[in-house]
Structure formats: C-alpha cells, structure tokens
Design a protein around this motif. Structure first.
Motif, PDB file in Angstrom:
ATOM      1  N   UNK A 121       0.830  -1.211   0.000  1.00  0.00           N
ATOM      2  CA  UNK A 121       0.000   0.000   0.000  1.00  0.00           C
ATOM      3  C   UNK A 121       0.862   1.258   0.000  1.00  0.00           C
ATOM      4  N   UNK A 122       1.918   1.276   0.804  1.00  0.00           N
ATOM      5  CA  UNK A 122       2.760   2.470   0.892  1.00  0.00           C
ATOM      6  C   UNK A 122       3.841   2.515  -0.177  1.00  0.00           C
ATOM      7  N   UNK A 123       4.093   1.376  -0.778  1.00  0.00           N
ATOM      8  CA  UNK A 123       5.269   1.299  -1.650  1.00  0.00           C
ATOM      9  C   UNK A 123       4.978   1.441  -3.129  1.00  0.00           C
ATOM     10  N   UNK A 124       3.744   1.145  -3.503  1.00  0.00           N
ATOM     11  CA  UNK A 124       3.398   1.349  -4.911  1.00  0.00           C
ATOM     12  C   UNK A 124       3.005   2.814  -5.069  1.00  0.00           C
ATOM     13  N   UNK A 125       3.702   3.522  -5.947  1.00  0.00           N
ATOM     14  CA  UNK A 125       3.447   4.949  -6.113  1.00  0.00           C
ATOM     15  C   UNK A 125       3.075   5.315  -7.542  1.00  0.00           C
ATOM     16  N   UNK A 126       3.719   4.610  -8.490  1.00  0.00           N
ATOM     17  CA  UNK A 126       3.591   5.071  -9.864  1.00  0.00           C
ATOM     18  C   UNK A 126       3.262   3.917 -10.814  1.00  0.00           C
ATOM     19  N   UNK A 127       2.652   4.258 -11.937  1.00  0.00           N
ATOM     20  CA  UNK A 127       2.358   3.233 -12.968  1.00  0.00           C
ATOM     21  C   UNK A 127       3.642   2.575 -13.454  1.00  0.00           C
ATOM     22  N   UNK A 128       4.786   3.271 -13.243  1.00  0.00           N
ATOM     23  CA  UNK A 128       6.060   2.693 -13.695  1.00  0.00           C
ATOM     24  C   UNK A 128       6.437   1.452 -12.890  1.00  0.00           C
ATOM     25  N   UNK A 129       5.869   1.304 -11.694  1.00  0.00           N
ATOM     26  CA  UNK A 129       6.167   0.118 -10.872  1.00  0.00           C
ATOM     27  C   UNK A 129       5.262  -1.075 -11.225  1.00  0.00           C
ATOM     28  N   UNK A 130       4.345  -0.845 -12.144  1.00  0.00           N
ATOM     29  CA  UNK A 130       3.380  -1.900 -12.471  1.00  0.00           C
ATOM     30  C   UNK A 130       3.707  -2.545 -13.810  1.00  0.00           C
ATOM     31  N   UNK A 131       3.362  -3.788 -14.050  1.00  0.00           N
ATOM     32  CA  UNK A 131       2.687  -4.657 -13.075  1.00  0.00           C
ATOM     33  C   UNK A 131       3.666  -5.157 -12.016  1.00  0.00           C
ATOM     34  N   UNK A 235     -10.969  -5.037  -5.163  1.00  0.00           N
ATOM     35  CA  UNK A 235     -11.389  -5.418  -3.814  1.00  0.00           C
ATOM     36  C   UNK A 235     -10.313  -5.204  -2.768  1.00  0.00           C
ATOM     37  N   UNK A 236      -9.162  -5.810  -2.976  1.00  0.00           N
ATOM     38  CA  UNK A 236      -8.104  -5.701  -1.973  1.00  0.00           C
ATOM     39  C   UNK A 236      -7.422  -4.341  -2.012  1.00  0.00           C
ATOM     40  N   UNK A 237      -7.285  -3.782  -3.196  1.00  0.00           N
ATOM     41  CA  UNK A 237      -6.597  -2.486  -3.245  1.00  0.00           C
ATOM     42  C   UNK A 237      -7.439  -1.412  -2.551  1.00  0.00           C
ATOM     43  N   UNK A 238      -8.769  -1.537  -2.629  1.00  0.00           N
ATOM     44  CA  UNK A 238      -9.608  -0.567  -1.916  1.00  0.00           C
ATOM     45  C   UNK A 238      -9.582  -0.834  -0.416  1.00  0.00           C
ATOM     46  N   UNK A 239      -9.603  -2.104  -0.025  1.00  0.00           N
ATOM     47  CA  UNK A 239      -9.575  -2.434   1.409  1.00  0.00           C
ATOM     48  C   UNK A 239      -8.255  -2.000   2.054  1.00  0.00           C
ATOM     49  N   UNK A 240      -7.167  -2.065   1.297  1.00  0.00           N
ATOM     50  CA  UNK A 240      -5.848  -1.757   1.872  1.00  0.00           C
ATOM     51  C   UNK A 240      -5.252  -0.443   1.361  1.00  0.00           C
ATOM     52  N   UNK A 241      -6.010   0.284   0.548  1.00  0.00           N
ATOM     53  CA  UNK A 241      -5.528   1.580   0.060  1.00  0.00           C
ATOM     54  C   UNK A 241      -4.306   1.475  -0.829  1.00  0.00           C
ATOM     55  N   UNK A 242      -4.302   0.502  -1.746  1.00  0.00           N
ATOM     56  CA  UNK A 242      -3.159   0.364  -2.658  1.00  0.00           C
ATOM     57  C   UNK A 242      -3.439   1.199  -3.907  1.00  0.00           C
ATOM     58  N   UNK A 243      -2.803   2.362  -3.973  1.00  0.00           N
ATOM     59  CA  UNK A 243      -3.061   3.261  -5.102  1.00  0.00           C
ATOM     60  C   UNK A 243      -1.761   3.608  -5.820  1.00  0.00           C
ATOM     61  N   UNK A 244      -1.891   4.151  -7.005  1.00  0.00           N
ATOM     62  CA  UNK A 244      -0.723   4.603  -7.773  1.00  0.00           C
ATOM     63  C   UNK A 244      -1.140   5.793  -8.615  1.00  0.00           C
ATOM     64  N   UNK A 245      -0.135   6.525  -9.115  1.00  0.00           N
ATOM     65  CA  UNK A 245      -0.433   7.625 -10.026  1.00  0.00           C
ATOM     66  C   UNK A 245      -0.323   7.111 -11.448  1.00  0.00           C
ATOM     67  N   UNK A 246      -1.407   7.255 -12.205  1.00  0.00           N
ATOM     68  CA  UNK A 246      -1.371   6.755 -13.588  1.00  0.00           C
ATOM     69  C   UNK A 246      -0.652   7.750 -14.497  1.00  0.00           C
ATOM     70  N   UNK A 247      -0.609   7.414 -15.787  1.00  0.00           N
ATOM     71  CA  UNK A 247       0.161   8.253 -16.720  1.00  0.00           C
ATOM     72  C   UNK A 247      -0.374   9.679 -16.800  1.00  0.00           C
ATOM     73  N   UNK A 248      -1.650   9.830 -16.469  1.00  0.00           N
ATOM     74  CA  UNK A 248      -2.253  11.175 -16.487  1.00  0.00           C
ATOM     75  C   UNK A 248      -2.084  11.868 -15.135  1.00  0.00           C
ATOM     76  N   UNK A 249      -1.267  11.255 -14.256  1.00  0.00           N
ATOM     77  CA  UNK A 249      -0.994  11.794 -12.928  1.00  0.00           C
ATOM     78  C   UNK A 249      -2.232  11.792 -12.027  1.00  0.00           C
ATOM     79  N   UNK A 250      -3.137  10.840 -12.286  1.00  0.00           N
ATOM     80  CA  UNK A 250      -4.319  10.714 -11.418  1.00  0.00           C
ATOM     81  C   UNK A 250      -4.099   9.531 -10.485  1.00  0.00           C
ATOM     82  N   UNK A 251      -4.548   9.682  -9.235  1.00  0.00           N
ATOM     83  CA  UNK A 251      -4.408   8.585  -8.272  1.00  0.00           C
ATOM     84  C   UNK A 251      -5.542   7.569  -8.496  1.00  0.00           C
ATOM     85  N   UNK A 252      -5.152   6.306  -8.485  1.00  0.00           N
ATOM     86  CA  UNK A 252      -6.117   5.267  -8.854  1.00  0.00           C
ATOM     87  C   UNK A 252      -5.778   3.985  -8.080  1.00  0.00           C
TER      88      UNK A 252
END
Ligand SMILES: [Zn+2]
Length: 477
Positions: A121-131, A235-252
């Motif tokens: 949850x705290x470590x994923x920040x950017x779309x560059x870290x995905x998948x 489901x899990x990303x919402x329960x644990x707040x796992x978000x990232x900034x997408x290419x448009x710089x929006x948090x998702x």
C-alpha cells in the motif's frame, strides 16, 4: 520377508485404496496433529518436481519469488469483509507468545493477500512500478474438519502468486494466463486432463470478482479442483488503500490477482493414474524413471551386478533418474516394491541377458514386457517414455469423457449421478437458489462454467427458467 499384503482394490473401496496406497508407497504419513501430514521422501520428491516445473513457467512470465511471514495480525484479515467471512471458520489463531498473552491475536496465514497488499500500500506509487508480479512457495493453514492425505489437510504446501496491474484488462489477462500455466504443467507433465472455466458466484474464492479453476475427474468419478486463479478487481486495493499515479498523474487503485496450487496436486496425480498394484507415475514427473533389477544366483552375482552397475551409469549419464536395486531379497519383492512406487520402467538383467547382451523391459502402466539388445536401449527409451506419457494422458482423457454426461432434466440428473456417477453437463439459470437446492438434494456442485461450453439455449434443469449455456456439475473432493 513375507509377500507384502495386497492393496485394497479400487472397485471395492476407493477411499481405503487411496489411503493404503499413500501410506504403503511412503508418499506421506499421519502426524500427531489430526489433519496434518508428514510428507515422506517420495512424496516430497514429486512435489519438488511439480514445484520446479511450475516455477520455471512462472518465471517465463516475469514472476519473481518473495517470502512473507506466516503470522498475520487478525486485524489485517478483517479489513476485507468477504475475505474474512470466507476464512474465519478455518483460521488457526495464535494468542500467546513468549509465555504472555499477545496484545493482538495473530493468524497463521490461510493465504497472504492481506499481508501482501498491506505492505505494498505504501510502496506502490507510480504506474512505472506496475505490473507487480510476485509469488511465494510456503505453507498455509486452514482448519479442516474432514481431512484426507494430500487432498485436504489442515496444513499444506503451496505457491501463491499475487499481481497488481494498472488496468482491469491486464488483471483479467494475468488471471487467465496463470490458469494456462497450471494447465500446461498438469496436462503436459502430469498427464492429467483438465476442464478449465470460471466458478459460479457461490463457488468463487472469498472476495474475488472472478475465480477460474482447473477441474479434474479422478477414478471414482469425483472432481478435484486442481488449481485456481482469481481476479480480485479493486477489492483488496480498496480495502488496503493500494493506489498509484497513472500516466495522467491521477491517483487510482490497482487491480490485483492471485493464483495458487498445492500439494493437493500429488493426491490428484495418485487418484488419476494409480492402479490396484500401486502408483503409476508419468515419466516426466516420476522421482525415479528407471529401476534396474539384477537377477542372479550367488554364483553369478558379481557378473550380473557388474552389468547392472554399468547399465545404471550409462543411463544416468544419458540424463535419466535411475536406481539399481541390489538388495538381498527375492526379485519378486523388488518388482512389487517398485510397482507400488510407480517407477515407469523396470529393466531386468539376469545371466541370460548378460550373456546375450540383452535387457528385459517392463512398462509400469501397461505391464508390457519386451526383451531388447542393450545397445538399443539409449535409442528406445525416449520413445517408450514419450509414448507412455501420451498414453497415460489419453487414457485419463478417455475415462473422463466417457463419464461426462449431457442431461436435460432433474430426474435424469439424479439418475445419472446416482447410477453412472461422473460429471454432468446441464443447463442452469444462474440463480444461487437453484445451485443451493441442487447441492443439498444431490451433493453435486457447479464445478465450473467451462470455457468450451458453447452458448446454447435451454432450460434450467431445476426450475425450468431459460439458460444460455450448460455448466459442469459433479460431486467433489
Ligand atoms: Zn434454475
């Protein structure tokens, strides 16, 4: 040594046959804790072979291995409501440590989504870290009331893969990709044919949007769910707040999947292929592919043993797993032992063979016996194994197809299930209540909605409402 006592026959008592076989072949044994299992060298070697093949396939898809701890704070599990509800009856909870009551109870992992997504949850920040593509090989605990060696144990070994993606399409693609990986290992290496498809909403994994599974028919016509792959959406990303900034710089929120297979596969392998004399292991998964049995009187022992030893070395150099059995017991006991343990190919060498530079081959799955020149062995064995591998798969497939029935009414459903057993392809309206009623009246569950089930208009076998396709019902382990 007395002739070993024969196994119970499959046709007399399948469950008894299975248990006896696991114990006698020394795949596994019971432990002091009910429902737990001691995995012995032969059983563990088979698991290692499965593990090695799976791990290679995972890595081809860029998955990396990690290890998360076995203990999970209970509060973490409670963050995803459906997930905790699904698992709570099966949880083993640690309340004391170091002689003191713990401030917060800890759960022995039944699966690791919660601890993994809490961490990322705290470590994923950017779309560059995905998948994010990770897997772990570990043990898990699910308190089981009715257990069976390998097929359902309170503690088991497995792998659990977890991935996070930027889009729902990528998560769905990954869930299906891993189902394909499992299918490859089961069909190509374990010679086990699989039905693949999606689970009904009631049979899916706690918290999943879509669960996919491989369903296998074993020799008592029941189904074993051999591997599963789940798309959790957000489901899990919402329960644990796992978000990232997408290419448009929006948090998702990320989209996650998980997929698992376990030591249950070893039980499945046994139930699909073994016979009344013991295990029958496909050459690509067997611990020992070839056993050499020297047969001689004391006068010729050295000559025969030397020839056996020479052959053992040659075959080993050619890359086979080989064992020569020099024990001081009658050959018939050795034959019994290695048949019980499922070694695909036995090579007998007696004085006659030594003199003629020949060897007698016996194939485990068919019992077929042939005498060949020793010089031809290296050319013959690859073909024998390839043929055996294919034959074992074909035989299992034919068995399954011969015991999969199309039924069109509930009366027919009950009759076929009762008299012929096996898998039933039947129309179902999609309602939970029909699924539940069918289960409570017949013990059959919807194993999967198979991918190969063509759209077809029909009527639900239970309520008569319209149905768009057939689903696969069976009694399951
Ligand atoms: Zn219905």
């Amino acid at each position: 040594m007395a002739i070993n006592q024969k196994l119970t026959k499959r046709s007399d008592d399948f469950a008894k046959w299975y248990n006896e076989l696991i114990l006698k072949s020394e795949l596994a044994d019971y432990s002091p804790v009910r429902g737990c299992m001691i995995i012995l060298p032969l059983g563990y070697a088979l698991w290692e072979n499965v593990q090695r093949l799976m791990d290679q396939e995972f890595k081809k898809t860029q998955v990396e291995n990690v290890y998360f701890p076995a203990l999970i704070p209970l509060s973490l599990l409670q963050k995803e409501a459906e997930h905790v509800e699904g698992f709570s009856p099966q949880l083993a909870v640690v309340t004391h440590g170091g002689g003191k009551e713990l401030a917060e109870p800890l759960v022995i992992r039944p699966t690791s989504e919660t601890i993994i997504w809490q961490y990322y949850a705290d470590r994923l920040q950017s779309y560059r870290q995905l998948p994010l593509l990770i897997n772990q090989w570990c043990n898990v605990m699910r308190w089981e009331m009715r257990t069976r060696l390998f097929l359902r144990t309170t503690e088991f070994l497995w792998q659990e893969g977890h991935t996070a993606h930027a889009t729902p399409a990528e998560a769905e693609e990954r869930a299906l990709m891993m189902l394909g990986v499992y299918r490859k290992v089961l069909e190509e290496y374990m010679a086990i044919p699989c039905y693949q498809g999606v689970k009904s909403s009631q049979e899916k994994f706690a918290g999943a949007e879509n669960s996919y599974s491989l369903e296998v028919m074993v020799q008592d016509f029941k189904a074993v769910q051999a591997a599963t792959s789940h798309n959790f959406g957000q489901r899990f990303s919402k329960a644990f707040g796992v978000t990232f900034l997408n290419e448009q710089d929006e948090r998702q929120h990320v989209y996650t999947t998980s997929w698992g297979s376990s030591t249950r596969l070893i039980g499945t392998l046994v139930m699909v292929h073994a016979d009344d004399r013991g295990l029958v292991l496909p050459p690509r998964i067997a611990r020992t592919q070839i056993v050499i049995v020297p047969i001689s009187d004391s006068e010729n022992r050295k000559r025969v043993f030397d020839a056996a030893g020479k052959l053992e070395n040659t075959l080993r150099e050619q890359g086979y797993t080989v064992k020569a059995d020099y024990r001081d017991i009658k050959p018939v006991h050795k034959f019994y032992d290695w048949e019980l343990r499922g070694v695909p190919l036995r090579i007998e060498i007696g004085l006659k063979e030594v003199t003629a530079e020949e060897a007698t081959l016996v194939q485990r799955d068919t019992g077929k016996k042939m005498t060949v020149r020793q010089a031809e062995l290296s050319e013959l064995i690859p073909g024998i194994f390839e043929e055996m591998q294919r034959r074992m798969f074909e035989r299992a497939l034919q068995f399954r197809d011969e015991h999969t029935y199309v039924v069109n009414s509930f009366k027919e459903f009950r009759e076929v299930l009762e008299e012929k057993k096996g898998f039933l392809r039947a129309h179902w309206c999609g309602s939970n209540s029909c699924e539940n009623d069918i289960k409570s009246e017949t013990e059959a569950t919807i194993r999967t909605i198979p991918f190969d089930s063509e759209p077809e208009t029909g009527e639900c076998v239970y309520c008569g409402k319209p149905s768009g396709r057939r689903v696969l019902f069976a009694k399951a382990y």
